[in-house]
Design an enzyme around this catalytic site. Structure first.
Site, PDB file in Angstrom:
ATOM      1  N   SER A 178      -5.938 -29.355   2.089  1.00 54.02           N
ATOM      2  CA  SER A 178      -7.331 -28.888   1.445  1.00 54.02           C
ATOM      3  C   SER A 178      -8.022 -29.901   0.867  1.00 54.02           C
ATOM      4  O   SER A 178      -8.324 -30.846   0.292  1.00 54.02           O
ATOM      5  CB  SER A 178      -6.641 -27.620   1.081  1.00 54.02           C
ATOM      6  OG  SER A 178      -5.573 -26.461   0.982  1.00 54.02           O
TER       7      SER A 178
HETATM    8  N1  SAH Z   1      -2.100 -27.659   0.084  1.00 51.68           N
HETATM    9  C1  SAH Z   1      -2.252 -28.075   1.129  1.00 51.68           C
HETATM   10  C2  SAH Z   1      -2.344 -27.325   2.325  1.00 51.68           C
HETATM   11  C3  SAH Z   1      -1.618 -27.048   3.654  1.00 51.68           C
HETATM   12  S1  SAH Z   1      -2.667 -26.519   4.912  1.00 51.68           S
HETATM   13  C4  SAH Z   1      -2.380 -29.433   1.359  1.00 51.68           C
HETATM   14  O1  SAH Z   1      -3.303 -29.504   0.722  1.00 51.68           O
HETATM   15  O2  SAH Z   1      -2.382 -30.828   2.375  1.00 51.68           O
HETATM   16  C5  SAH Z   1      -1.148 -25.395   4.655  1.00 51.68           C
HETATM   17  C6  SAH Z   1       0.767 -25.669   5.278  1.00 51.68           C
HETATM   18  O3  SAH Z   1       1.360 -24.433   5.028  1.00 51.68           O
HETATM   19  C7  SAH Z   1       0.467 -26.144   6.414  1.00 51.68           C
HETATM   20  O4  SAH Z   1       1.387 -27.663   6.504  1.00 51.68           O
HETATM   21  C8  SAH Z   1       1.539 -24.793   7.040  1.00 51.68           C
HETATM   22  O5  SAH Z   1       2.704 -25.958   7.508  1.00 51.68           O
HETATM   23  C9  SAH Z   1       2.238 -23.942   6.307  1.00 51.68           C
HETATM   24  N2  SAH Z   1       2.882 -22.866   6.450  1.00 51.68           N
HETATM   25  C10 SAH Z   1       2.112 -21.369   6.965  1.00 51.68           C
HETATM   26  N3  SAH Z   1       3.459 -21.197   6.987  1.00 51.68           N
HETATM   27  C11 SAH Z   1       4.045 -20.407   6.070  1.00 51.68           C
HETATM   28  C12 SAH Z   1       5.370 -20.704   6.150  1.00 51.68           C
HETATM   29  N4  SAH Z   1       5.823 -19.079   6.339  1.00 51.68           N
HETATM   30  N5  SAH Z   1       6.023 -21.094   4.697  1.00 51.68           N
HETATM   31  C13 SAH Z   1       6.218 -22.442   4.860  1.00 51.68           C
HETATM   32  N6  SAH Z   1       4.614 -22.870   5.321  1.00 51.68           N
HETATM   33  C14 SAH Z   1       4.047 -22.913   5.893  1.00 51.68           C
END
Ligand code: SAH
Length: 207
Positions: free
Chosen positions: A61
């Protein structure tokens, strides 16, 4: 690895200009090298305020989005926090600098493996990390002072709210808006903040 102080300070200045005031949040950005959490080919953009692609079609993000979500939670040094959607682990790293206990769940196994190494390289404190469906939360360590959901959904995940303390706060990208949910004795209060774009929260987990 040494912190890239110049890069991190540049990022902190951008965050201040965008209205981030919480000292603990700003300090955490000064203490973590974001370049460790972005793909090596994109390290020249690590300290710009933009979302970037990471493993598995996911995104890290934008720093100002992460900072705004952390700020609205009013985190304190004794707090226990659950993060859903570890992704790159950058926000996890920031959380280890701000609160006492960090629990984080990611459904993409490859990302989980990458994050473990990165947190060590970044010199961050311990975060409890596991692969699984974050929508189910992590009941053994509940209740949490705060829950931060890093993927977007149209439905408030009720199971997660069960794992929040009374007086606890959850921040979540809900229906395209960063939304704060406060759990009080009288029920839930929600407040919509800014518009946002997030990868979707996907229910279920198959290793
Ligand atoms: N704050 C993180 C955001 C990553 S994007 C950063 O800045 O790197 C969101 C993430 O949520 C992805 O890696 C995706 O695989 C994960 N995600 C989506 N659904 C999920 C779930 N049900 N449980 C755990 N992770 C999940």
């Amino acid at each position: 690895m040494e912190i890239n102080h110049r890069g991190a300070q540049r990022l902190v200045q951008q965050l201040r200009a965008k209205g981030i005031k919480d000292d603990r949040v700003l300090k955490s950005f000064a203490e973590v090298s974001r370049e460790l959490f972005v793909p090596s080919g994109l390290s020249h953009r690590a300290y710009s305020d933009s979302a970037l692609p990471i493993t598995g079609g996911q995104t890290i993000s934008a720093p100002s989005t992460v900072a705004a979500m952390l700020q609205v939670l009013h985190l304190g040094p004794r707090d226990r926090v659950l993060e859903v959607g570890t992704g790159s682990g950058f926000q996890t790293a920031l959380l280890t600098k701000i609160v006492a206990d960090v629990y984080t769940i990611e459904r993409n196994l490859k990302l989980v493996g990458e994050v473990k190494d990165r947190l060590i390289k970044a010199g961050c404190g311990t975060a409890h990390l596991r692969a699984g469906d974050g929508l189910k939360g992590w009941a053994e360590h509940s209740p949490y002072d705060a829950i931060i959901v890093s993927a977007g959904t149209d439905k408030l995940p009720v199971q997660l709210l069960d794992q929040l303390k009374t007086g606890g706060r959850m921040v979540i990208p809900l229906k395209g808006k960063i939304t704060l949910v406060v759990k009080s004795r009288n029920g839930l209060r929600t407040r919509q903040l800014t518009d946002c774009q997030f990868v979707p929260l996907i229910p279920g987990y198959t290793p």
